[in-house]
Scaffold this active site. Structure first.
Site, PDB file in Angstrom:
ATOM      1  CG  ASN A 189     -71.149  39.209  39.346  1.00  0.00           C
ATOM      2  OD1 ASN A 189     -69.724  39.051  39.801  1.00  0.00           O
ATOM      3  ND2 ASN A 189     -71.759  38.439  39.523  1.00  0.00           N
ATOM      4  CD1 TRP A 190     -65.499  42.311  35.916  1.00  0.00           C
ATOM      5  CD2 TRP A 190     -63.514  42.125  36.961  1.00  0.00           C
ATOM      6  NE1 TRP A 190     -64.845  43.383  35.408  1.00  0.00           N
ATOM      7  CE2 TRP A 190     -63.550  43.547  35.956  1.00  0.00           C
ATOM      8  CE3 TRP A 190     -62.181  42.175  37.599  1.00  0.00           C
ATOM      9  CZ2 TRP A 190     -62.877  44.280  35.834  1.00  0.00           C
ATOM     10  CZ3 TRP A 190     -61.377  43.018  37.463  1.00  0.00           C
ATOM     11  CH2 TRP A 190     -61.566  44.089  36.799  1.00  0.00           C
ATOM     12  CE  LYS A 191     -71.683  36.039  36.869  1.00  0.00           C
ATOM     13  NZ  LYS A 191     -72.794  35.232  36.114  1.00  0.00           N
TER      14      LYS A 191
ATOM     15  CG  HIS B  43     -74.543  36.004  41.841  1.00  0.00           C
ATOM     16  ND1 HIS B  43     -74.913  34.749  41.030  1.00  0.00           N
ATOM     17  CD2 HIS B  43     -74.866  37.067  40.821  1.00  0.00           C
ATOM     18  CE1 HIS B  43     -74.712  35.134  39.588  1.00  0.00           C
ATOM     19  NE2 HIS B  43     -74.671  36.410  39.424  1.00  0.00           N
TER      20      HIS B  43
ATOM     21  CD  GLU C  42     -72.767  32.600  39.026  1.00  0.00           C
ATOM     22  OE1 GLU C  42     -71.818  33.407  39.422  1.00  0.00           O
ATOM     23  OE2 GLU C  42     -73.512  32.959  37.776  1.00  0.00           O
TER      24      GLU C  42
ATOM     25  CD  GLU D 280     -77.853  38.920  38.489  1.00  0.00           C
ATOM     26  OE1 GLU D 280     -77.200  39.637  37.912  1.00  0.00           O
ATOM     27  OE2 GLU D 280     -77.477  38.351  39.441  1.00  0.00           O
TER      28      GLU D 280
ATOM     29  N   GLY E 235     -75.941  34.067  32.150  1.00  0.00           N
ATOM     30  CA  GLY E 235     -75.015  33.218  31.363  1.00  0.00           C
ATOM     31  C   GLY E 235     -75.609  32.449  30.384  1.00  0.00           C
TER      32      GLY E 235
ATOM     33  CB  SER F 291     -78.137  37.197  28.724  1.00  0.00           C
ATOM     34  OG  SER F 291     -77.833  35.725  29.359  1.00  0.00           O
TER      35      SER F 291
ATOM     36  N   GLY G  33     -72.580  40.065  33.978  1.00  0.00           N
ATOM     37  CA  GLY G  33     -71.449  39.242  34.109  1.00  0.00           C
ATOM     38  C   GLY G  33     -70.589  38.898  32.750  1.00  0.00           C
ATOM     39  N   GLY G  34     -70.826  38.300  31.972  1.00  0.00           N
ATOM     40  CA  GLY G  34     -70.189  37.850  30.814  1.00  0.00           C
ATOM     41  C   GLY G  34     -69.461  39.326  29.906  1.00  0.00           C
TER      42      GLY G  34
HETATM   43  P1  PGA Z   1     -74.612  37.466  32.863  1.00  0.00           P
HETATM   44  O1  PGA Z   1     -74.473  37.513  34.277  1.00  0.00           O
HETATM   45  O2  PGA Z   1     -74.551  38.680  32.474  1.00  0.00           O
HETATM   46  O3  PGA Z   1     -73.331  36.679  32.221  1.00  0.00           O
HETATM   47  O4  PGA Z   1     -75.722  36.630  32.449  1.00  0.00           O
HETATM   48  C1  PGA Z   1     -75.241  38.161  35.108  1.00  0.00           C
HETATM   49  C2  PGA Z   1     -74.762  38.051  36.617  1.00  0.00           C
HETATM   50  O5  PGA Z   1     -74.826  36.762  36.870  1.00  0.00           O
HETATM   51  O6  PGA Z   1     -74.826  38.772  37.447  1.00  0.00           O
END
Ligand code: PGA
Length: 252
Positions: free
Chosen positions: A9-11, A97, A99, A169, A175, A214, A235-236
């Site tokens: 998930n590059w966001k 998601h 966010e 999640e 994050g 994470s 994500g990250g």
């Molecule tokens: P993260 O994000 O791996 O940076 O914690 C995961 C996500 O939001 O899908």
């Protein structure tokens, strides 16, 4: 075996050039995925076509959108429809998601509509659920997440449910560098599967449930080894080629 998925998930990250380079680096690693394994790249809208064409010859690699709108088409400036995604060959879409829920006011009912529209265009939703820290601290995470599933998924038939991927999640782990322990992940994933099986019977055993929050190169293997964890939404660490390669290699 259930489908095991490493989903990036590059966001809202990376320029076009950086995005191309990241995909090239991952492809150069020449990871041969087994028949039950897939890699999915949820990239920003402007990069969908590029990602799709870069991955065209890579077996078991798919491209996902990070969102789509509830309506088929029309006067909705700035939105992207499931039909548009289908028309460029996109096969997955991340929905709900945390966010999007937090910053863009997406609730369970709206997500039910988004799920419907994606399914009607043959796009597999990656439906995200998960509790905030206050709920985890109160110990009511199981019923909180169960409610998210009920309100967004329970209108589906068993055949439709089979086409959904779920990503659990916990918001406190996204994050933050704070990963759920393998016990916490397994416990919630088993709970979700049990909740689904109450409603849908055996079909619940066919649904891939990814863990997100994470996931890193150094913890993916342990998390993915849990019997009810079928890969991750990352994500990250998905922005760093070497890390995501390692995560893909951690699929069981
Ligand atoms: P993260 O994000 O791996 O940076 O914690 C995961 C996500 O939001 O899908």
């Amino acid at each position: 075996m259930r489908k095991q998925i490493a989903a990036a998930n590059w966001k809202m990250n990376l320029t076009y050039q950086q995005a191309e380079e990241l995909i090239d680096q991952i492809l150069n690693a020449d990871i041969s995925l087994k028949a039950h394994q897939s890699a999915v790249f949820a990239v920003p809208f402007p990069y969908l076509i590029m990602a799709k064409s870069e991955l065209a010859d890579a077996k078991s690699y798919f491209v996902a959108a990070q969102n789509c709108y509830t309506k088929r088409s029309g006067a909705f400036t700035g939105e992207v429809s499931a039909e548009m995604l289908q028309s460029i060959g996109i096969s997955y879409c991340v929905l709900g998601h945390s966010e999007r829920r937090e910053y863009f006011g997406e609730g369970n009912a709206m997500l039910a509509e988004k799920i419907n529209i994606c399914l009607s265009y043959n796009i597999t939703p990656i439906f995200c659920c998960g509790e905030p820290l206050t709920i985890r601290e109160a110990g009511t995470q199981n019923s909180y997440v169960e409610q998210q599933l009920k309100e967004s998924l329970y209108h589906l038939s068993a055949d439709q449910l089979k086409k959904i991927v779920i990503a659990y999640e916990p918001i406190w782990a996204i994050g933050t560098g704070k990963t759920a322990t393998t016990e916490q992940a397994q416990e919630m994933h088993a709970h979700l599967r049990q909740v689904l099986s109450k409603q849908y019977g055996d079909v619940a055993n066919e649904i891939s449930i990814l863990y997100g929050g994470s996931v890193k190169a150094n913890n993916a293997k342990e998390l993915f080894a849990c019997p009810d964890v079928d890969g991750g939404l990352v994500g990250g660490a998905s922005l760093i080629a070497a890390d995501f390669i390692q995560i893909m290699r951690s699929l069981k």
